[in-house]
Write an enzyme that holds these catalytic residues in place. Structure first.
Site, short mmCIF file in Angstrom:
data_model
loop_
_atom_site.label_atom_id
_atom_site.label_comp_id
_atom_site.label_asym_id
_atom_site.label_seq_id
_atom_site.Cartn_x
_atom_site.Cartn_y
_atom_site.Cartn_z
N HIS A 1 -9.78 0.87 4.77
CA HIS A 1 -8.48 1.05 5.43
C HIS A 1 -8.64 1.98 6.63
CE1 HIS A 1 -4.37 2.28 6.22
NE2 HIS A 1 -4.02 1.14 5.66
N LYS B 1 0.01 4.29 -0.07
CA LYS B 1 -0.61 5.45 0.61
C LYS B 1 -0.35 6.71 -0.23
CE LYS B 1 -0.16 2.95 4.87
NZ LYS B 1 -0.13 2.96 6.32
N SER C 1 2.93 -2.60 10.48
CA SER C 1 4.37 -2.66 10.77
C SER C 1 5.03 -3.98 10.39
CB SER C 1 4.63 -2.30 12.24
OG SER C 1 4.24 -0.96 12.48
N ASN D 1 0.86 -1.18 0.00
CA ASN D 1 0.00 0.00 0.00
C ASN D 1 0.91 1.24 0.00
OD1 ASN D 1 -1.82 2.02 0.50
ND2 ASN D 1 -2.44 1.29 2.53
N GLY E 1 1.85 1.78 10.76
CA GLY E 1 2.79 2.90 10.63
C GLY E 1 3.51 3.28 11.92
N GLU F 1 -5.80 -5.50 10.26
CA GLU F 1 -4.76 -4.50 10.54
C GLU F 1 -5.11 -3.74 11.82
OE1 GLU F 1 -2.59 -3.17 6.71
OE2 GLU F 1 -4.47 -2.08 6.81
P1 PGA Z 1 2.50 -0.06 7.73
O1 PGA Z 1 1.07 0.16 7.01
O2 PGA Z 1 3.10 -1.29 7.10
O3 PGA Z 1 3.28 1.18 7.44
O4 PGA Z 1 2.23 -0.26 9.18
C1 PGA Z 1 0.22 -0.91 6.76
C2 PGA Z 1 -1.06 -0.45 6.12
O5 PGA Z 1 -1.52 0.65 6.44
O6 PGA Z 1 -1.65 -1.15 5.28
#
Ligand code: PGA
Length: 236
Positions: A87, A8, A193, A6, A162, A156
């Site tokens: 999400h 983002k 993460s 992703n 994040g 998630e």
């Molecule tokens: P991250 O994000 O790997 O940076 O924790 C995961 C996501 O939001 O799908």
């Protein structure tokens, strides 16, 4: 195994092109057997031979007056047949209601999209234990057709996204096993993460069919290393 990235609000159209080409080559060269998904920003949508490129978001209409949004007509131009729905950043930062999320799900299901549907609880719910987590998630799934054939679910936990702090192996296992038991999910990803160091152990956990990765997937070399590390691991 499903490995998804992703982006983002990162990458341009030019850098996404470079990323996709690099990963396509890698998949071929290294014989990667996982299903690979990439969700770039909407300005960088494109089709790919070996990667499922999906939209991070789209409005649930063919076309219309929804300033700032893209919809089916725009996705179709790039051959996009896959979308991320629910999400946590859209739920919590963009304030999408469960009702709106349900209508997106219905619309893209009716258009036979591959839907990656995200679920997950905030920290205060996790602190109350698994039963409360499952209750919280049940509201996110209440009006969702969990038997939809093109469904991928991504668990998630909000507090793990994040933050650099992923859920513990025990929490991932118990939550995934419970969700599979209750809803019969065939494709259940973990996200939050995931990185190069923990990905192999995470995909090895019972009930985990793959991962949805943000931060650690944004560099193409890192994503490819993740693809290599997870190739032919796990139950699928
Ligand atoms: P991250 O994000 O790997 O940076 O924790 C995961 C996501 O939001 O799908």
């Amino acid at each position: 195994m499903i490995i998804a990235s992703n982006f983002k609000t990162n990458h341009t159209r030019a850098s996404t092109c470079g990323y996709i080409e690099f990963v396509e080559e890698f998949i071929k060269k290294e014989n990667i057997s996982s299903d690979v998904y990439v969700f770039p920003p909407s300005t960088a949508l494109m089709s790919s031979r070996s990667i499922f490129v999906g939209a991070q978001n789209a409005y649930p209409v063919e076309s219309g007056s929804f300033t700032g949004e893209i919809a089916l007509e725009q996705l179709r131009e790039f051959g996009i047949k896959s979308v991320l729905i629910g999400h946590s950043e859209r739920r919590h930062i963009l304030k999408e209601s469960q009702e709106f999320i349900n209508s997106k799900f219905e619309f893209f299901k009716n258009n036979e999209f591959m839907i990656t549907y995200c679920i997950g609880e905030p920290l205060e719910i996790r602190q109350k234990g698994l039963e409360e987590v499952l209750k919280y998630i049940s509201f996110q799934l209440e009006s969702i057709d969990v038997s939809y054939k093109n469904l991928i679910v991504a668990y998630e936990p909000v507090w793990a996204i994040g933050t650099g702090v992923s859920a513990t192996m025990e929490d991932i296992k118990s939550t995934h096993c419970a969700l599979k038991n209750i809803y019969g999910f065939k494709n259940l990803l973990y996200g939050g993460s995931v990185n190069l160091d923990n990905v192999a152990s995470i995909v090895d956990i019972e009930g985990v069919d793959g991962v949805l990765i943000g931060t650690a997937s944004w560099k193409k070399e890192h994503f490819c290393e993740i693809l290599k590390k997870t190739n032919k691991l796990g139950g699928r």
